[in-house]
Write an enzyme that holds these catalytic residues in place. Structure first.
Site, PDB file in Angstrom:
ATOM      1  N   GLY A  30      27.632  55.544  24.138  1.00 17.46           N
ATOM      2  CA  GLY A  30      28.538  56.632  23.820  1.00 17.46           C
ATOM      3  C   GLY A  30      29.870  56.157  23.277  1.00 17.46           C
ATOM      4  O   GLY A  30      30.544  56.875  22.531  1.00 17.46           O
ATOM      5  N   LYS A  64      20.831  51.559  31.188  1.00 21.92           N
ATOM      6  CA  LYS A  64      20.580  50.540  30.169  1.00 21.92           C
ATOM      7  C   LYS A  64      19.666  49.450  30.715  1.00 21.92           C
ATOM      8  O   LYS A  64      18.735  49.002  30.033  1.00 21.92           O
ATOM      9  CB  LYS A  64      21.902  49.949  29.681  1.00 21.92           C
ATOM     10  CG  LYS A  64      22.722  50.909  28.845  1.00 21.92           C
ATOM     11  CD  LYS A  64      24.059  50.340  28.480  1.00 21.92           C
ATOM     12  CE  LYS A  64      24.788  51.283  27.525  1.00 21.92           C
ATOM     13  NZ  LYS A  64      24.888  52.681  28.022  1.00 21.92           N
TER      14      LYS A  64
END
Length: 308
Positions: free
Chosen positions: A9, A264
């Site tokens: 992001g 992640k």
């Protein structure tokens, strides 16, 4: 080599920055320079990205117009994919990338019976102070969760099952096109037994969608780009250091933040476990080094003998 680059992001909006267009242009230029390095090295490149702040802003703008019912998250997700894809395409062109670039709106299938719908966890939009957040929750029926010193809206984050545009992505990459797709985890949809597709009020985790995309594309490498140089062990202590390599078992045993590094690492583990290939996690500016294996954290199903 076919590489899936998943931009965090922070590719567009860094924490504390205003969500305006110029801030996003400046940030995406950094991402584009990193992507361009990988393209120039001769790799097939597919790019995914986050969209949490953008979807949140679009939702606020939609809610501010009382004469029309607020648009659902799947429609807002499609809008954000187009907007961010435009910024990335333009930035890559300005980097003089020779390969053609195309943005593809991407529908990701989820299961309406996924238990995630009963426990919203995915943050979208800006961080509010507690009082303002409480008022928004009351007026709009939102679910809120703590985020730093404030609160943030959270929505359901069901597991990605399939990618409807997968064959189109394959055709484009095979033709040498840099494809920007599955932005924000893709547009969440459900498919009925008779094949009808409908949008779903949810947000698919962008990292898990990137891992699914990389597996389905038979990618050689999944690279998860973020604002830190890799997976940091003993975070916040004098012993803090970046782990150069992790195997799946060790990576999954780490206590990592659910809203940042945790997804992640899980995405990297899923790709490595399913394919036997490596995934890489590291800084936005270091995509070329991550592809080369000289920076960041490499996640493998098993670490070969002699590898740190």
């Amino acid at each position: 080599m076919r590489v899936v680059l998943a931009l965090g992001g922070n590719a567009l909006i860094r924490r504390g920055q205003p969500a305006d267009a110029e801030a996003q242009r400046r940030n995406v230029a950094v991402a584009a320079r990193s992507i361009a390095e990988v393209v120039r090295a001769g790799h097939e490149v597919v790019v995914t990205h986050g969209n949490g702040p953008q979807v949140g802003l679009l939702a606020l703008q939609s809610a501010a117009y009382p004469d029309v019912r607020p648009y659902p998250l799947d429609v807002l997700g499609a809008e954000s994919e187009g907007m961010i894809g435009y910024l990335l395409e333009q930035a890559l062109r300005n980097e003089r990338v020779a390969a053609p670039v195309a943005t593809l709106l991407t529908q990701v299938v989820v299961d309406p019976a996924d238990p995630a719908f009963a426990a919203p966890t995915k943050p979208i939009g800006p961080v509010y102070d507690a009082a303002h957040g409480a008022a928004l929750a009351r007026d709009r029926g939102w679910t809120l969760a703590p985020d730093g010193d404030g609160v943030r809206r959270v929505v359901a984050s069901p597991e990605p099952q399939e990618i409807l545009e997968l064959e189109t992505i394959r055709l484009l990459t095979g033709a040498g096109v840099v494809v920007v797709c599955a932005g924000g985890g893709g547009i969440p949809v459900a498919v009925s037994p008779d094949g009808l597709v409908t949008g779903v009020e949810a947000v698919v985790d962008k990292d898990l969608a990137a891992a699914l995309l990389a597996r389905r594309l038979d990618a050689d490498l999944l690279v998860l780009l973020t604002d830190v140089p890799g997976v940091v062990l003993d975070w916040g202590t004098e012993a803090a250091r970046v782990a150069p390599s992790l195997d799946v078992a060790v990576a999954r045993s780490l206590q990592l933040a659910a809203g940042s590094m945790g997804p992640k690492v899980e995405a990297a583990c899923r790709f490595a476990d399913a394919t036997g290939r490596r995934a890489a996690i590291g800084a936005m500016e270091s995509a070329g080094e991550l592809v080369a294996g000289s920076a960041g954290t490499m996640v493998r199903a098993r670490i070969p003998a002699g590898v740190a």
